[in-house]
Design a protein around this motif. Structure first.
Motif, PDB file in Angstrom:
ATOM      1  N   TYR A  73       0.765  -1.265  -0.016  1.00 16.83           N
ATOM      2  CA  TYR A  73       0.054  -0.161   0.027  1.00 16.83           C
ATOM      3  C   TYR A  73       0.890   1.179  -0.099  1.00 16.83           C
ATOM      4  O   TYR A  73       0.457   2.256  -0.582  1.00 16.83           O
ATOM      5  N   ARG A  92      -1.645  -2.786  10.134  1.00 19.88           N
ATOM      6  CA  ARG A  92      -2.069  -3.445   8.855  1.00 19.88           C
ATOM      7  C   ARG A  92      -1.716  -4.730   8.599  1.00 19.88           C
ATOM      8  O   ARG A  92      -2.485  -5.648   8.244  1.00 19.88           O
ATOM      9  N   PHE A 191      -8.384  -4.219   0.708  1.00 13.85           N
ATOM     10  CA  PHE A 191      -7.588  -3.493   1.744  1.00 13.85           C
ATOM     11  C   PHE A 191      -6.295  -3.238   1.503  1.00 13.85           C
ATOM     12  O   PHE A 191      -5.725  -2.366   1.612  1.00 13.85           O
ATOM     13  N   GLY A 194      -6.085  -0.885  -1.750  1.00 10.61           N
ATOM     14  CA  GLY A 194      -6.824   0.370  -1.346  1.00 10.61           C
ATOM     15  C   GLY A 194      -7.627   0.795  -2.603  1.00 10.61           C
ATOM     16  O   GLY A 194      -7.582   1.976  -2.930  1.00 10.61           O
ATOM     17  N   TYR A 199     -10.904   2.438   1.631  1.00 13.66           N
ATOM     18  CA  TYR A 199      -9.613   2.199   1.863  1.00 13.66           C
ATOM     19  C   TYR A 199      -8.411   2.992   1.093  1.00 13.66           C
ATOM     20  O   TYR A 199      -7.397   2.785   1.411  1.00 13.66           O
ATOM     21  N   ALA A 217      -8.864   3.185   7.798  1.00 14.17           N
ATOM     22  CA  ALA A 217      -8.882   2.323   6.949  1.00 14.17           C
ATOM     23  C   ALA A 217      -8.880   0.622   7.646  1.00 14.17           C
ATOM     24  O   ALA A 217      -9.281  -0.257   7.336  1.00 14.17           O
ATOM     25  N   PHE A 221     -11.598  -2.175   8.006  1.00 11.53           N
ATOM     26  CA  PHE A 221     -11.352  -3.321   7.504  1.00 11.53           C
ATOM     27  C   PHE A 221     -11.733  -4.550   8.475  1.00 11.53           C
ATOM     28  O   PHE A 221     -12.267  -5.507   8.320  1.00 11.53           O
TER      29      PHE A 221
END
Length: 263
Positions: A73, A92, A191, A194, A199, A217, A221
């Motif tokens: 990401y 994350r 996720f 994104g 997200y 986000a 999630f």
């Protein structure tokens, strides 16, 4: 490392098979039987121990893979963006590990229920179809006493298997687990990349808002994963309760009958 541990598994399995073959085919040689028995015992013990190492290595490899996927990401963000990697990436990664654990559990449940469903259904069909043939064979081979029992045993077993299939919703559990896997994997990919507005934060110019969006986000999630998982868990609990009530109902009826007789 994982490849090496799997190779050891194969070697130990080969040793176990060879030892079993020596015990079976060379039963006249006492020394060979003792040596093969020791080798078989050691191979089984080492195989069980090595399987634990393989599972640990798999989990470690999966965690490393999830950590790499969590960093994907950040590649979508601009180079000038300064993120708090000490909080963002661990959060994350932890969220992805949580979702991956659920995916693995649902996959195991799906495979188990699907296998049981097919095996029981095929067994019912085979046992039901073989019964008329056994009746005919019994009439042709009247001298074989054990053949007389097969036309009775096979329908009884087929009836039991059919009752098990009816009592336990293997097909329903299999389909529900498969649906949960697809939904969780889809949400996980959204996720990671994104690609949905919920997200997506790389198009926000302000770094403070971008940091806040990333944190939101992760929270969103987790909520989405729970919204997929919790209904499935509740459905499984309700199904278990129904099966328990079905099992208890004959006992209640029997107790009621005894009370009426006693009265």
């Amino acid at each position: 490392m994982l490849f090496f541990l799997k190779l050891i598994d194969y070697l130990l399995a080969a040793v176990a098979i060879a030892s079993f073959g020596i015990i079976y085919f060379d039963s006249s040689n006492q020394e060979h039987i003792i040596a093969a028995s020791v080798a078989l015992t050691l191979a089984i013990g080492l195989f069980i121990f090595n399987r634990q190492s393989v599972n640990s290595a798999k989990r470690k490899a999966e965690r490393n893979q999830l950590s790499k996927r969590a960093k994907l990401y950040t590649s979508l963000l601009s180079k000038d963006t300064q993120l708090d990697h000490n909080t963002v990436l661990p959060a994350r990664t932890k969220a992805l590990e949580y979702s991956q654990e659920l995916i693995d559990d649902y996959k195991s449940s799906r495979d188990l229920n699907r296998t049981l469903y097919y095996v029981l259904q095929i067994s019912t069909v085979i046992l039901s179809g073989v019964t008329p043939i056994l009746v005919l064979v019994d009439k042709l081979e009247a001298g074989q006493n054990w053949l007389k029992w097969l036309p009775v045993i096979c329908p009884a077993v087929a009836s039991i298997v059919a009752s098990v299939v009816t009592s336990f919703p293997f097909e329903k559990n299999w389909m529900a687990a498969n649906t949960a896997v697809e939904l969780l994997e889809s949400e996980q990919e959204k996720f990671i990349l994104g690609i949905t507005p919920a997200y997506r934060c790389y198009d926000i110019p302000e770094e403070d808002k971008q940091q806040q969006k990333i944190s939101q986000a992760v929270e969103l999630f987790i909520n989405q994963v729970n919204s997929i998982h919790l209904p499935q868990a509740q459905q499984q609990t309700d199904s278990d309760q129904v099966n328990k009530e079905r099992q208890d109902s004959p006992k209640l009826e029997e107790a009621t009958t005894e009370e009426k007789v006693a009265a």
